[in-house]
Structures are given as C-alpha cells and as structure tokens.
Design an enzyme around this catalytic site. Structure first.
Site, PDB file in Angstrom:
ATOM      1  N   ASP A 138      27.772  27.535  19.776  1.00 57.25           N
ATOM      2  CA  ASP A 138      27.536  26.098  19.260  1.00 57.25           C
ATOM      3  C   ASP A 138      27.493  25.351  20.875  1.00 57.25           C
ATOM      4  O   ASP A 138      28.354  25.659  21.717  1.00 57.25           O
ATOM      5  CB  ASP A 138      28.447  25.404  18.371  1.00 57.25           C
ATOM      6  CG  ASP A 138      27.779  24.099  17.811  1.00 57.25           C
ATOM      7  OD1 ASP A 138      26.626  23.911  17.777  1.00 57.25           O
ATOM      8  OD2 ASP A 138      28.715  23.490  17.240  1.00 57.25           O
ATOM      9  N   HIS A 162      18.731  26.263  23.920  1.00 58.48           N
ATOM     10  CA  HIS A 162      18.774  27.528  23.400  1.00 58.48           C
ATOM     11  C   HIS A 162      18.231  28.671  24.257  1.00 58.48           C
ATOM     12  O   HIS A 162      18.862  29.945  24.011  1.00 58.48           O
ATOM     13  CB  HIS A 162      17.462  27.375  22.144  1.00 58.48           C
ATOM     14  CG  HIS A 162      17.950  26.355  21.156  1.00 58.48           C
ATOM     15  ND1 HIS A 162      19.469  26.345  20.606  1.00 58.48           N
ATOM     16  CD2 HIS A 162      17.405  25.409  20.429  1.00 58.48           C
ATOM     17  CE1 HIS A 162      19.408  25.257  19.836  1.00 58.48           C
ATOM     18  NE2 HIS A 162      18.104  24.652  19.592  1.00 58.48           N
ATOM     19  N   LEU A 182      27.933  49.631  18.431  1.00 62.14           N
ATOM     20  CA  LEU A 182      28.385  48.283  17.901  1.00 62.14           C
ATOM     21  C   LEU A 182      27.383  48.020  16.730  1.00 62.14           C
ATOM     22  O   LEU A 182      26.172  48.188  17.046  1.00 62.14           O
ATOM     23  CB  LEU A 182      28.113  47.362  19.136  1.00 62.14           C
ATOM     24  CG  LEU A 182      28.253  45.784  18.879  1.00 62.14           C
ATOM     25  CD1 LEU A 182      29.806  45.438  18.351  1.00 62.14           C
ATOM     26  CD2 LEU A 182      27.656  44.928  19.781  1.00 62.14           C
ATOM     27  N   SER A 221      31.138  25.522   9.328  1.00 64.60           N
ATOM     28  CA  SER A 221      29.933  25.249   9.169  1.00 64.60           C
ATOM     29  C   SER A 221      29.265  26.069   8.098  1.00 64.60           C
ATOM     30  O   SER A 221      28.086  26.850   8.345  1.00 64.60           O
ATOM     31  CB  SER A 221      29.258  24.981  10.360  1.00 64.60           C
ATOM     32  OG  SER A 221      29.631  23.904  11.076  1.00 64.60           O
TER      33      SER A 221
HETATM   34  C1  IPE Z   1      26.176  26.056  12.969  1.00 72.72           C
HETATM   35  O1  IPE Z   1      25.916  25.096  14.109  1.00 72.72           O
HETATM   36  C2  IPE Z   1      25.117  26.874  13.005  1.00 72.72           C
HETATM   37  C3  IPE Z   1      24.864  27.785  14.249  1.00 72.72           C
HETATM   38  C4  IPE Z   1      25.589  27.838  15.292  1.00 72.72           C
HETATM   39  C5  IPE Z   1      23.807  28.540  14.043  1.00 72.72           C
HETATM   40  P1  IPE Z   1      25.582  23.590  13.803  1.00 72.72           P
HETATM   41  O2  IPE Z   1      25.482  22.828  14.928  1.00 72.72           O
HETATM   42  O3  IPE Z   1      24.310  23.805  13.031  1.00 72.72           O
HETATM   43  O4  IPE Z   1      26.743  23.238  12.683  1.00 72.72           O
HETATM   44  P2  IPE Z   1      27.290  21.399  12.281  1.00 72.72           P
HETATM   45  O5  IPE Z   1      26.045  20.949  12.028  1.00 72.72           O
HETATM   46  O6  IPE Z   1      27.538  20.873  13.797  1.00 72.72           O
HETATM   47  O7  IPE Z   1      28.506  21.487  11.457  1.00 72.72           O
HETATM   48  C1  IPE Z   2      23.935  25.852  18.356  1.00 72.96           C
HETATM   49  O1  IPE Z   2      23.497  24.826  19.177  1.00 72.96           O
HETATM   50  C2  IPE Z   2      22.603  26.583  17.975  1.00 72.96           C
HETATM   51  C3  IPE Z   2      21.834  26.512  16.914  1.00 72.96           C
HETATM   52  C4  IPE Z   2      22.393  26.013  15.769  1.00 72.96           C
HETATM   53  C5  IPE Z   2      20.661  27.291  16.566  1.00 72.96           C
HETATM   54  P1  IPE Z   2      23.412  23.350  18.606  1.00 72.96           P
HETATM   55  O2  IPE Z   2      21.499  23.147  18.830  1.00 72.96           O
HETATM   56  O3  IPE Z   2      23.792  22.999  17.456  1.00 72.96           O
HETATM   57  O4  IPE Z   2      23.951  22.570  19.915  1.00 72.96           O
HETATM   58  P2  IPE Z   2      24.678  21.344  19.616  1.00 72.96           P
HETATM   59  O5  IPE Z   2      25.637  21.243  18.653  1.00 72.96           O
HETATM   60  O6  IPE Z   2      23.346  20.034  19.167  1.00 72.96           O
HETATM   61  O7  IPE Z   2      25.168  20.777  21.099  1.00 72.96           O
HETATM   62 MG    MG Z   3      25.750  22.317  17.039  1.00 73.02          MG
END
Ligand code: IPE
Ligand code: IPE
Ligand code: MG
Length: 236
Positions: A15, A32, A126, A190
C-alpha cells in the site's frame, strides 16, 4: 537469521503507491510502476532466502471502484509484469498461483496469468500467490456456496470442519499466513486473507510501498523472529 525463525508464509499488502506519486507530483500510475520495482526485489529476496509462500495483494474486489483510467492502467501493468518477469521467475523455479476470481479480469490480464500459472505449474521453489480481483468475503462466500452445492448433491455426510473450509480457499494446501506486512502506516486488512491470517503476526511499516526496501523487509523478518507465538496456549 536462523531458518527456524523464518516465516513459512508471508503476506504483503502493498500500500502507498498513490501517496508516493502525490509526494513526488507524479501521476498515480508512476506510483504503481515504482511499486512494481519494489515487488520484484521482494520476490527475488524471498525466493533467495527460502520463504515457502509469498502472497501479494495486487488488486482487491473493492479496487474496481477506482477511476476507470486507473483500473485500466493497472490491468495493463499486470499484463506487462507477467510478460517481462515470467522468464526470470520460471528460471528461479517460482510457482505462480492467482488468488481471486480471474474470470473478472480483462481478457489480456486473464490470458497472461493463465499462461504464467501453466508455465510454472511444476516448479518447486517459492510459491508466489498474486491476489488479483481478490476479496476474502468473496472467497468465503464461494466456499460456502460450494459446500452447499455438495450437500445438495448428497456428497457431505459429516459435519463441516474448519479444514473443509481451508481446503476450498484459493490457498488450499498452503500453510497459514505467519507474517502479514502492510506498508504505508495503514493498520487494517482491507479484506485480505481473513481466514488464513487467524494467527498471523502483523507488522505495519510507515514506509510507502515504492520506498520499501529489502533492508526494511529484513527488519520485518527479524522482528517476526523475536515474536512469541502462543496460538492460545501458555508460554512456559
Ligand atoms: C488494499 O489497499 C488493496 C491492495 C493493496 C491491492 P487499498 O488501498 O485498496 O485499501 P483501503 O481502501 O485503503 O482500505
Ligand atoms: C496500493 O497503493 C496499490 C493498489 C491498491 C493497486 P494505493 O494506490 O492504494 O496507494 P494509496 O493508498 O493511494 O497511497
Ligand atoms: Mg491504498
């Protein structure tokens, strides 16, 4: 670090890509993309040190609610990732499994992941689980429906045990999550691997995923090795 203190199954909620991009005044997709570089390093290191199972949360069932251009670009990034990484992963004997409903992916993402799974099917290194279109509620709902179906067909004679549920999860046959890491300082699951993380040790580093390094990962593994896991028992 001794092998004894090594988790068998590590799960990571990657995240912070969006916040990283914002910090650098880049587009969210740059975040990303940078995140994929981290992921590559963490997979390689996990494979090198002999982690058995690594589960990475890449796209949740709830992530479809993001703006359409971001979702489309993420799907393309998934295809790109498998195309560029599959040779090295295969060479390193990594075995790929997708956690989640691949029917819901775009056709090109689905093709890429099916190819990757087929190609690495017999590998013995792995076990890499990539959670795509994954949600634990969706996973558990599928399990319940399949049990109900079996009961209707008269194939279930005994009461259902927790192992019957575990056997029907996307992670069937794999050990439970020992260590769960979520970057970016958020402290929630999440909808990730709820059943499998029943006794997981959790670590919430502040760093955003694109900034997370192998050294940070080593710190998390060392912290894990120092934890006392009791599983409901009493320490002696
Ligand atoms: C969880 O992160 C999903 C992934 C890392 C793929 P999100 O950024 O979507 O989760 P919330 O919305 O903050 O809980
Ligand atoms: C996690 O990073 C990756 C995915 C959910 C694909 P985010 O895109 O949720 O990053 P933040 O939470 O907005 O910083
Ligand atoms: Mg996020």
């Amino acid at each position: 670090m001794t092998n004894a203190g090594l988790p068998r199954h590590v799960a990571i909620i990657m995240d912070g890509n969006g916040r990283w991009a914002k910090q650098h005044a880049f587009s969210v997709m740059m975040g990303h993309r940078k995140g994929v570089e981290t992921l590559r390093e963490i997979i390689r290191y996990s494979s090198d040190i002999g982690i058995e199972v690594l589960s990475l949360y890449a796209f949740s069932t709830e992530n479809w609610s993001r703006p359409e251009p971001e979702v489309a670009a993420l799907m393309r990034l998934i295809v790109e990732f498998f195309h560029s990484e599959i040779d090295e992963l295969h060479e390193n004997k990594v075995k790929i499994r997708i956690l989640g409903d691949i029917e819901g992916l775009t056709a090109s993402a689905r093709d890429a992941v099916i190819q990757a799974m087929n190609r690495t099917r017999d590998n013995t290194g792995l076990q890499l689980n990539i959670a795509l279109n994954y949600g634990a509620r969706d996973e558990l709902t599928r399990v319940v429906n399949s049990l109900v179906q079996d009961a209707r067909e008269g194939n279930l004679r005994e009461a259902i045990g927790w192992e019957d549920i575990a056997d029907r999860l996307y992670t069937s046959g794999q050990p439970d999550v020992d260590l769960l890491i979520r970057t970016s300082g958020e402290q929630r699951l999440s909808n990730f691997l709820l059943y499998q993380s029943a006794y997981a040790e959790m670590i919430f580093p502040q760093k955003l995923w694109p900034d997370y390094t192998v050294a940070d990962y080593q710190d998390a593994l060392s912290a894990f090795a120092r934890r006392e896991r009791r599983f409901g028992g009493r320490s002696t």
